[in-house]
Design a protein around this motif. Structure first.
Motif, PDB file in Angstrom:
ATOM      1  N   LEU A 114      51.508  35.361  49.382  1.00  0.00           N
ATOM      2  CA  LEU A 114      51.028  34.833  48.327  1.00  0.00           C
ATOM      3  C   LEU A 114      49.874  35.498  47.737  1.00  0.00           C
ATOM      4  CD1 LEU A 114      50.427  30.834  49.084  1.00  0.00           C
ATOM      5  CD2 LEU A 114      51.953  31.949  47.142  1.00  0.00           C
ATOM      6  N   THR A 115      49.874  35.713  46.458  1.00  0.00           N
ATOM      7  CA  THR A 115      48.713  36.490  45.773  1.00  0.00           C
ATOM      8  C   THR A 115      48.648  36.007  44.448  1.00  0.00           C
ATOM      9  OG1 THR A 115      48.178  38.845  44.616  1.00  0.00           O
ATOM     10  CG2 THR A 115      50.463  37.802  44.455  1.00  0.00           C
ATOM     11  N   ASP A 116      47.123  36.073  43.978  1.00  0.00           N
ATOM     12  CA  ASP A 116      46.765  35.470  42.744  1.00  0.00           C
ATOM     13  C   ASP A 116      45.758  36.657  42.067  1.00  0.00           C
ATOM     14  OD1 ASP A 116      44.393  35.622  44.220  1.00  0.00           O
ATOM     15  OD2 ASP A 116      43.686  33.540  43.808  1.00  0.00           O
ATOM     16  N   THR A 117      46.376  37.969  42.468  1.00  0.00           N
ATOM     17  CA  THR A 117      45.613  39.178  41.953  1.00  0.00           C
ATOM     18  C   THR A 117      46.344  39.846  40.657  1.00  0.00           C
ATOM     19  OG1 THR A 117      44.834  39.553  44.192  1.00  0.00           O
ATOM     20  CG2 THR A 117      44.701  41.505  42.761  1.00  0.00           C
ATOM     21  N   GLU A 118      45.830  39.696  39.625  1.00  0.00           N
ATOM     22  CA  GLU A 118      46.467  40.162  38.522  1.00  0.00           C
ATOM     23  C   GLU A 118      46.040  41.625  38.417  1.00  0.00           C
ATOM     24  OE1 GLU A 118      45.723  39.773  33.736  1.00  0.00           O
ATOM     25  OE2 GLU A 118      46.154  37.997  34.754  1.00  0.00           O
ATOM     26  N   PHE A 119      47.155  42.398  38.286  1.00  0.00           N
ATOM     27  CA  PHE A 119      47.225  44.005  38.441  1.00  0.00           C
ATOM     28  C   PHE A 119      47.124  44.506  36.946  1.00  0.00           C
ATOM     29  CE2 PHE A 119      48.949  48.042  39.115  1.00  0.00           C
ATOM     30  CZ  PHE A 119      47.961  48.653  40.057  1.00  0.00           C
ATOM     31  N   CYS A 133      51.555  43.956  51.304  1.00  0.00           N
ATOM     32  CA  CYS A 133      52.331  45.235  51.060  1.00  0.00           C
ATOM     33  C   CYS A 133      51.934  45.983  50.096  1.00  0.00           C
ATOM     34  CB  CYS A 133      53.743  44.738  51.067  1.00  0.00           C
ATOM     35  SG  CYS A 133      54.404  43.910  49.655  1.00  0.00           S
ATOM     36  N   GLU A 134      51.266  45.433  49.005  1.00  0.00           N
ATOM     37  CA  GLU A 134      50.748  46.213  47.859  1.00  0.00           C
ATOM     38  C   GLU A 134      51.647  46.315  46.926  1.00  0.00           C
ATOM     39  OE1 GLU A 134      47.958  49.380  47.850  1.00  0.00           O
ATOM     40  OE2 GLU A 134      46.828  48.304  49.667  1.00  0.00           O
ATOM     41  N   LEU A 135      52.916  45.654  46.710  1.00  0.00           N
ATOM     42  CA  LEU A 135      54.008  45.518  45.707  1.00  0.00           C
ATOM     43  C   LEU A 135      53.398  45.058  44.441  1.00  0.00           C
ATOM     44  CD1 LEU A 135      57.099  46.140  45.465  1.00  0.00           C
ATOM     45  CD2 LEU A 135      57.437  43.589  45.381  1.00  0.00           C
ATOM     46  N   VAL A 136      53.692  45.869  43.495  1.00  0.00           N
ATOM     47  CA  VAL A 136      53.426  45.419  42.335  1.00  0.00           C
ATOM     48  C   VAL A 136      54.742  44.709  41.659  1.00  0.00           C
ATOM     49  CG1 VAL A 136      52.442  45.862  39.753  1.00  0.00           C
ATOM     50  CG2 VAL A 136      51.493  47.147  41.936  1.00  0.00           C
ATOM     51  N   TYR A 166      51.642  41.341  35.307  1.00  0.00           N
ATOM     52  CA  TYR A 166      52.041  42.065  36.499  1.00  0.00           C
ATOM     53  C   TYR A 166      51.048  41.551  37.758  1.00  0.00           C
ATOM     54  CZ  TYR A 166      54.423  44.998  33.312  1.00  0.00           C
ATOM     55  OH  TYR A 166      55.354  45.438  32.174  1.00  0.00           O
ATOM     56  N   TRP A 167      51.539  41.403  38.999  1.00  0.00           N
ATOM     57  CA  TRP A 167      50.737  40.961  40.027  1.00  0.00           C
ATOM     58  C   TRP A 167      50.960  41.762  41.230  1.00  0.00           C
ATOM     59  CZ3 TRP A 167      47.914  36.761  38.965  1.00  0.00           C
ATOM     60  CH2 TRP A 167      48.343  35.839  37.731  1.00  0.00           C
ATOM     61  N   GLN A 168      49.922  41.830  42.072  1.00  0.00           N
ATOM     62  CA  GLN A 168      49.947  42.808  43.225  1.00  0.00           C
ATOM     63  C   GLN A 168      49.813  42.348  44.494  1.00  0.00           C
ATOM     64  OE1 GLN A 168      46.924  46.278  43.839  1.00  0.00           O
ATOM     65  NE2 GLN A 168      48.432  47.469  44.540  1.00  0.00           N
ATOM     66  N   CYS A 169      50.517  42.420  45.491  1.00  0.00           N
ATOM     67  CA  CYS A 169      50.575  41.644  46.646  1.00  0.00           C
ATOM     68  C   CYS A 169      49.411  42.335  47.450  1.00  0.00           C
ATOM     69  CB  CYS A 169      51.915  41.926  47.382  1.00  0.00           C
ATOM     70  SG  CYS A 169      51.922  41.079  48.985  1.00  0.00           S
TER      71      CYS A 169
END
Length: 216
Positions: A12-17, A31-34, A25-28
């Motif tokens: 789960l991510t709530d980090t807007e990239f 694993c740092e997938l965007v 776009y969001w970033q995990c």
């Protein structure tokens, strides 16, 4: 702010990239997938309509030179008569032709242009995916399935442009293709390699080779 599941590792991510006029776009964090927010992903019909605009021909010299960025380092590591699969070959399977011309046996699969599910029952010495992984809606499933089809010591060869950081991403033309939904970085590929206990090499700025461990 709502959380989103990473398509690759399900974290789960709530980090807007990044946010532009087209998509968010969001970033995990794991694993740092965007990845583009799923509400912006195209349906299958609209996705295929975009692919139908591509003009990649088996005899196009410039297209072959582009594919050789992956083919050349791969062929340095495998030997005839290795058998491979070109996953996501598109309407003009040029890479298959290039590899067959030097003696390799190569099957093809594409969800729109060569939808043969029989390939998933086979084992391969190498699998190629050129300009494919950025399109995958479920990269966790698709990449794990491909990895399971590789023989011990086999190679998964991927071509995709890599994320170089947040500032570069904001002005990156690659993210503007509406069919591109997942964006990998070196860190993401190292995460994949670790999860598979694979070795990983980066022979070009947009090429990664992941080798399955040999049997001990």
């Amino acid at each position: 702010m709502p959380a989103h599941n990473c398509p690759l590792c399900r974290c789960l991510t709530d980090t807007e990239f990044c946010r532009d006029r087209r998509r968010t776009y969001w970033q995990c964090p794991q694993c740092e997938l965007v990845f583009a927010e799923k509400s912006f992903w195209l349906c299958a019909a609209d996705e295929k309509a975009e692919y139908d605009l591509h003009e990649n021909s088996v005899v196009d010299v410039r297209y072959r030179q582009f594919l050789n960025r992956l083919a050349a380092p791969l062929m340095q590591r495998i030997s005839v008569p290795a058998r491979g699969l070109d996953f996501g070959c598109g309407p003009g399977p040029a890479l298959q032709a290039m590899l067959q011309e030097v003696g390799f046996e190569v099957d093809v699969y594409d969800i729109f242009y060569a939808p043969d599910p029989g390939v998933f029952k086979c084992g391969y010495d190498f699998i190629t995916a050129t300009e494919v992984v950025e399109h995958l809606h479920d990269p966790k499933f698709e990449l794990n399935r491909l990895w399971s089809m590789l023989h011990p010591g086999g190679y998964l060869a991927i071509m995709t442009k890599r994320v170089q950081g947040q500032a570069a991403f904001a002005n990156w033309h690659y993210k503007n293709d509406p069919t591109h939904v997942c964006f990998f970085s070196e860190t993401t590929f190292y995460w994949l390699a670790d999860s598979w206990q694979a070795s990983v090499e980066f022979p070009a700025s947009d090429v990664v080779l992941l080798q399955k461990p040999a049997r001990t």
